[in-house]
Design an enzyme around this catalytic site. Sequence first.
Site, PDB file in Angstrom:
ATOM      1  N   GLU A   7       0.864  -1.181   0.000  1.00  0.00           N
ATOM      2  CA  GLU A   7       0.000   0.000   0.000  1.00  0.00           C
ATOM      3  C   GLU A   7       0.899   1.229   0.000  1.00  0.00           C
ATOM      4  O   GLU A   7       1.769   1.348   0.854  1.00  0.00           O
ATOM      5  CB  GLU A   7      -0.883   0.003   1.239  1.00  0.00           C
ATOM      6  CG  GLU A   7      -1.877  -1.153   1.204  1.00  0.00           C
ATOM      7  CD  GLU A   7      -2.596  -1.351   2.509  1.00  0.00           C
ATOM      8  OE1 GLU A   7      -3.828  -1.321   2.510  1.00  0.00           O
ATOM      9  OE2 GLU A   7      -1.898  -1.550   3.543  1.00  0.00           O
TER      10      GLU A   7
ATOM     11  N   MET F   1       6.224   5.732   3.833  1.00  0.00           N
ATOM     12  CA  MET F   1       4.910   5.310   4.300  1.00  0.00           C
ATOM     13  C   MET F   1       4.408   4.039   3.646  1.00  0.00           C
ATOM     14  O   MET F   1       3.338   3.559   4.018  1.00  0.00           O
ATOM     15  CB  MET F   1       3.906   6.388   4.035  1.00  0.00           C
ATOM     16  CG  MET F   1       2.869   6.356   5.101  1.00  0.00           C
ATOM     17  SD  MET F   1       2.544   8.012   5.571  1.00  0.00           S
ATOM     18  CE  MET F   1       1.221   8.351   4.409  1.00  0.00           C
ATOM     19  N   PRO F   2       5.160   3.520   2.694  1.00  0.00           N
ATOM     20  CA  PRO F   2       4.637   2.274   2.106  1.00  0.00           C
ATOM     21  C   PRO F   2       4.509   1.223   3.193  1.00  0.00           C
ATOM     22  O   PRO F   2       5.361   1.126   4.079  1.00  0.00           O
ATOM     23  CB  PRO F   2       5.712   1.870   1.094  1.00  0.00           C
ATOM     24  CG  PRO F   2       6.554   3.073   0.885  1.00  0.00           C
ATOM     25  CD  PRO F   2       6.467   3.896   2.124  1.00  0.00           C
ATOM     26  N   THR F   3       3.436   0.461   3.121  1.00  0.00           N
ATOM     27  CA  THR F   3       3.195  -0.620   4.080  1.00  0.00           C
ATOM     28  C   THR F   3       3.101  -1.929   3.314  1.00  0.00           C
ATOM     29  O   THR F   3       2.313  -2.048   2.381  1.00  0.00           O
ATOM     30  CB  THR F   3       1.886  -0.343   4.854  1.00  0.00           C
ATOM     31  OG1 THR F   3       2.038   0.908   5.547  1.00  0.00           O
ATOM     32  CG2 THR F   3       1.608  -1.432   5.881  1.00  0.00           C
ATOM     33  N   ASP F  40       6.939   0.151   6.661  1.00  0.00           N
ATOM     34  CA  ASP F  40       6.476  -0.885   7.602  1.00  0.00           C
ATOM     35  C   ASP F  40       6.264  -2.182   6.844  1.00  0.00           C
ATOM     36  O   ASP F  40       5.741  -2.172   5.729  1.00  0.00           O
ATOM     37  CB  ASP F  40       5.145  -0.462   8.252  1.00  0.00           C
ATOM     38  CG  ASP F  40       5.378   0.230   9.576  1.00  0.00           C
ATOM     39  OD1 ASP F  40       5.506  -0.443  10.600  1.00  0.00           O
ATOM     40  OD2 ASP F  40       5.464   1.473   9.555  1.00  0.00           O
TER      41      ASP F  40
END
Lengths: 63, 63, 63, 63, 63, 63
Positions: A7, F1-3, F40
């Site tokens: 994501e 911020m990539p998850t 993350d």
Amino acid sequence: MPTYHIEMMEGRTIEQKKKLVAEITRVTVEVLGGSPDSVDILITDVKRENWATGGVLWTEPRS
Amino acid sequence: MPTYHIEMMEGRTIEQKKKLVAEITRVTVEVLGGSPDSVDILITDVKRENWATGGVLWTEPRS
Amino acid sequence: MPTYHIEMMEGRTIEQKKKLVAEITRVTVEVLGGSPDSVDILITDVKRENWATGGVLWTEPRS
Amino acid sequence: MPTYHIEMMEGRTIEQKKKLVAEITRVTVEVLGGSPDSVDILITDVKRENWATGGVLWTEPRS
Amino acid sequence: MPTYHIEMMEGRTIEQKKKLVAEITRVTVEVLGGSPDSVDILITDVKRENWATGGVLWTEPRS
Amino acid sequence: MPTYHIEMMEGRTIEQKKKLVAEITRVTVEVLGGSPDSVDILITDVKRENWATGGVLWTEPRS
């Protein structure tokens, strides 16, 4: 057979996605073994109005 | 109460989705018991530029 | 290539899972076409203490 | 560090999302401790043609 | 009908989970309307060896 | 911020996980920019009885 879901905030180019999936697949095979064809990667482009950190959407100015 | 998430390449018709969710719900109740109303199904239509197998996006020609 | 995630309350037998994945795969190929080998299904057995409906965990008595 | 994914039918306003993520983050910190900045929330707006309950898509009339 | 998935580090008590799902459901109904019974929440307890931030698993000492 | 969410068959060692998350984070920052701390990664170890391909669980002998 590892399956990835990534994501990330919308706005990445196709070139970035191409490079990212190639690299992710390469390091996965290096570390876990197996064949590249067993690695699936699904990307979700998330709109800023749909991601919040600290209780605040990423459309808002951050202090 | 079983909850399904189905990720599939974009482009399926509403008729296919209608039939798919009816069939999935039917076999779920057959095998697990419970009532059809307890079965939730969420579909994600994935763009070809967001799915990779073997390190290559599905927008690319495949050898 | 459709990928399923099924979340269900823990406690199903292997026999039920075997039958469920066979049936899901069969109806998927019937409705969407493609080959059975392209269908992946991942099951998550959810503990009662990790599922809530109506604000109440499924470990609690329900009125 | 708790990470939330919220799937809801499309059509909510930005104002509703703003309020929802603020409230979710507040109650999370109240109950679990930690700092608000460690709470991430990702929202998915689901189209009615992509959600089924009881084997019927939410685009269909319900009896 | 909103469906929540909450991923959090393992180790929370049942009491914390009970309170968290009650509060999440309450604020969801306040902000979005609808009935509490339409809110589903699924919790995943994540082991420290299965979560990484900054490229380092949470089993490792952090500088 | 990539998850990232990575689903893989259970049985990988901690050493493999350590190396995998370090490499994934490194290539992510290389391709997308941003800081390593914004990446993350959550791993799910999937039991063989919970993954099926071609309608058959991975606990079964494959022809």
